[in-house]
Design a protein around this motif. Structure first.
Motif, short mmCIF file in Angstrom:
data_model
loop_
_atom_site.label_atom_id
_atom_site.label_comp_id
_atom_site.label_asym_id
_atom_site.label_seq_id
_atom_site.Cartn_x
_atom_site.Cartn_y
_atom_site.Cartn_z
N CYS A 125 -10.47 4.85 -22.11
CA CYS A 125 -11.63 5.31 -21.34
C CYS A 125 -12.79 4.33 -21.47
N VAL A 126 -12.99 3.82 -22.68
CA VAL A 126 -14.09 2.87 -22.90
C VAL A 126 -13.80 1.55 -22.19
N GLU A 127 -12.54 1.21 -22.07
CA GLU A 127 -12.20 0.00 -21.32
C GLU A 127 -12.61 0.18 -19.85
N HIS A 128 -12.43 1.38 -19.35
CA HIS A 128 -12.81 1.63 -17.94
C HIS A 128 -14.33 1.67 -17.77
N MET A 129 -15.03 2.21 -18.78
CA MET A 129 -16.50 2.34 -18.67
C MET A 129 -17.11 2.01 -20.05
N PRO A 130 -17.50 0.78 -20.27
CA PRO A 130 -17.85 0.34 -21.63
C PRO A 130 -18.96 1.16 -22.33
N ASP A 131 -19.94 1.69 -21.60
CA ASP A 131 -21.01 2.42 -22.28
C ASP A 131 -20.74 3.92 -22.40
N LEU A 132 -19.55 4.30 -22.03
CA LEU A 132 -19.14 5.71 -22.12
C LEU A 132 -19.32 6.22 -23.56
N ARG A 133 -19.62 7.54 -23.68
CA ARG A 133 -19.75 8.13 -25.02
C ARG A 133 -18.66 9.20 -25.23
N PRO A 134 -17.48 8.81 -25.69
CA PRO A 134 -16.42 9.81 -25.92
C PRO A 134 -16.83 10.78 -27.03
N CYS A 135 -16.56 12.04 -26.80
CA CYS A 135 -16.93 13.07 -27.79
C CYS A 135 -15.74 14.02 -28.00
N PRO A 136 -14.64 13.49 -28.56
CA PRO A 136 -13.47 14.36 -28.76
C PRO A 136 -13.71 15.31 -29.94
N PHE A 137 -13.30 16.55 -29.77
CA PHE A 137 -13.46 17.51 -30.87
C PHE A 137 -12.45 18.64 -30.66
N GLY A 138 -12.34 19.49 -31.65
CA GLY A 138 -11.60 20.71 -31.43
C GLY A 138 -10.52 21.00 -32.44
N HIS A 139 -9.47 21.65 -31.90
CA HIS A 139 -8.49 22.34 -32.73
C HIS A 139 -7.40 21.36 -33.17
N PHE A 140 -7.81 20.43 -34.01
CA PHE A 140 -6.96 19.32 -34.49
C PHE A 140 -5.63 19.86 -35.03
N GLY A 141 -5.69 20.90 -35.82
CA GLY A 141 -4.49 21.46 -36.45
C GLY A 141 -3.52 22.07 -35.46
N ASP A 142 -3.98 22.32 -34.21
CA ASP A 142 -3.08 22.81 -33.16
C ASP A 142 -2.67 21.66 -32.24
#
Ligand code: FAD
Length: 477
Positions: free
Chosen positions: A375-392
């Protein structure tokens, strides 16, 4: 089936409204656009719909009568619960909205069988409280629990923060009562733990997002209420370290591990910046955090010792950099608030593009890293914010717009980011919808990624149960 509906294009809308009023009473049929406005869209505002009326039946018999009338008139029906869905599933495109708001009774509690029979309009938090009153636990827990209803939870097969230990909604139900599109009532409201009598019809309606009928009641499972919880926020280097920690905790504490949620620094920073009362409990910033909770019926001290021992071992193995263990209920709640406020805290940061996806847990760290890089390769200043139910294996892979980009310019990239993220998910044998469903948002994506034979069977099932295509048209399929 009781035959094809009488299609009467010249039938006056007012005839149907009058007949619906005769069933539920004039107080429970709304036609004024201002009164209906709040139920013609959902919170995220992605879709705005129209409806000829909103009807609020007060019993299963009234739901059945309303559906019979709509079926005879050839008018579409859109079921609605708390309207907290996030994929446009409850937003109508004409037709009649049937809300389950007044189906809000708890019909029975059987503590020996560990079940509760609830009507579809019961709010999730009220069900949790009713379970608590009989010293039991109903474990489904979502940030929307104060307004979502159990019928909506069933229809979306809701997940949330306790799936790791107790499963999702599908795992928490034994029986269902459903009104079919032609008004017949399917009584599958059993409370049996063993029942091998043919096809599992109940599971067709769970996760069907209202496309096969209206769920009016359910028998749900109760569990022993934990007497102790040990909660920690743990800092680590990123997804690989989080996965190592998760594997460690599964190895040592699988019987008590109830929560394993993942947050990256950007997400935590957003919560600290925007959620009132939330502060960073650590002295320095770290790349990523895991919210971990153990629960059990044992003594609090024993559980605290177990968590402490697991985290010490993780620290020695250099999997984690820091940890804060809640020592009071207030401190534990404060740690939870950092996770619970995450969705809301993203809003002041401008537009975000969201993906509710899952991969096998063993691939979750890979997924986060590969998808972020792409995603950052497509839009370098993008701010990815992944979160959540890691254990699932379920990550809310949210992308916040670059700080200086206009919302509209960013949102124009929605389809491109969907393709990038969903292709990666698919390549990792994952799902493009982990817990929020398909609704309107992911219909095209479902066609792209679902097994073609599975899609064909889904269409055949839809035609069998709803041959006139009146139940929540334009959703899922
Ligand atoms: P609605 O939004 O009213 O309806 C959802 C769908 O189900 C629609 O397609 C509707 O037509 C259908 N439907 C509703 N009731 C019935 C019925 N009785 N019979 C047949 N069809 C019906 N979801 C998760 O899974 N996990 C989360 O962690 C989570 N967190 C959330 C946090 C926030 C802040 C918000 C706003 C939402 C969150 N959600 C989450 C999404 C949402 O809350 C769930 O999907 C919830 O289960 C929807 O319940 P509802 O009663 O609001 O259903």
């Amino acid at each position: 089936m009781s035959g094809a509906p009488l299609r009467t294009p010249d039938r006056q809308q007012s005839d149907l409204i009058g007949e619906l009023v005769a069933v539920v009473g004039s107080d429970h049929v709304m036609t004024n656009p201002d009164d209906m406005a709040g139920r013609l869209k959902e919170d995220r505002g992605l879709f705005n719909g129209t409806a000829m009326a909103i009807v609020r039946p007060g019993s299963t018999a009234e739901v059945a009568a309303c559906l019979r009338l709509c079926f005879a008139a050839g008018v579409a029906v859109v079921p609605q619960g708390g309207n907290t869905g996030l994929v446009g599933g409850g937003v109508p495109d004409g037709g009649v909205i049937v809300t389950t708001q007044r189906l809000n009774r708890i019909r029975a509690v059987d503590t020996t069988n560990a079940t509760m029979t609830v009507e579809a309009g019961c709010i999730l938090a009220n069900i949790q409280a009713a379970a608590d009153e009989v010293d039991a636990l109903f474990p489904l827990s979502l940030a929307s629990e104060g307004s979502c209803q159990i019928g909506g939870n069933l229809s979306t097969n809701a997940g949330g923060t306790a799936v790791l230990r107790y499963g999702n909604m599908r795992d928490l139900v034994l029986g269902l009562e459903v009104v079919l599109p032609d008004g017949r009532v399917l009584n599958d409201l059993g409370s049996l733990r063993k029942n091998n009598t043919g096809y599992d019809l109940r599971n067709l309606f769970i996760g069907a997002e209202g496309t096969l009928g209206i769920i009016t009641a359910a028998v749900i499972k109760l569990f022993p209420k934990p007497t102790a919880r040990a909660t920690a926020l743990v800092a680590c280097d990123g997804p690989d370290a989080a996965l190592a920690l998760y594997a460690r905790m599964r190895g040592s504490d699988a019987d008590t591990l109830s929560t394993f949620e993942y947050i990256e620094r950007l997400g935590l920073q957003m919560v600290v910046d925007h959620a009132p009362g939330c502060t960073d409990p650590m002295n320095e910033a770290h790349p990523a955090y895991c919210l971990i909770e153990l629960t059990s019926g044992t003594a609090q001290a024993a559980l605290d010792t177990r968590l402490q021992a697991a985290l010490e071992a993780a620290f020695e193995a250099e999997e984690i950099a820091d940890a804060v263990i809640g020592t009071s209920e207030a401190q534990k709640d404060a740690l939870w608030a950092l996770r619970e406020n995450l969705s809301e805290a993203q809003k002041p940061e401008g537009a975000s593009i969201k993906h509710d996806v899952s991969v096998p847990v063993s691939r979750v760290a890979d997924f986060i890293q590969v998808a972020k890089a792409a995603c950052v390769e497509h839009m370098p200043d993008l701010r990815p914010c992944p979160f959540g139910h890691f254990g699932d294996g379920n990550i809310h892979f949210n992308l916040s717009r670059p700080v200086d980009m206009a919302d509209a310019v960013f949102l124009a990239e929605y389809a491109t980011f969907n393709r990038i993220v969903h292709d990666i998910v698919h390549d990792m044998s994952g799902s493009i919808s982990a817990e929020h469903g398909i609704g309107q948002v992911k219909r095209a994506e479902l066609r792209r990624y679902k097994d073609p034979v599975a899609l064909e069977l889904m269409e055949q099932i839809k035609r069998t149960i709803d041959p006139a295509g009146l139940m929540n048209p334009g959703k899922v399929l």
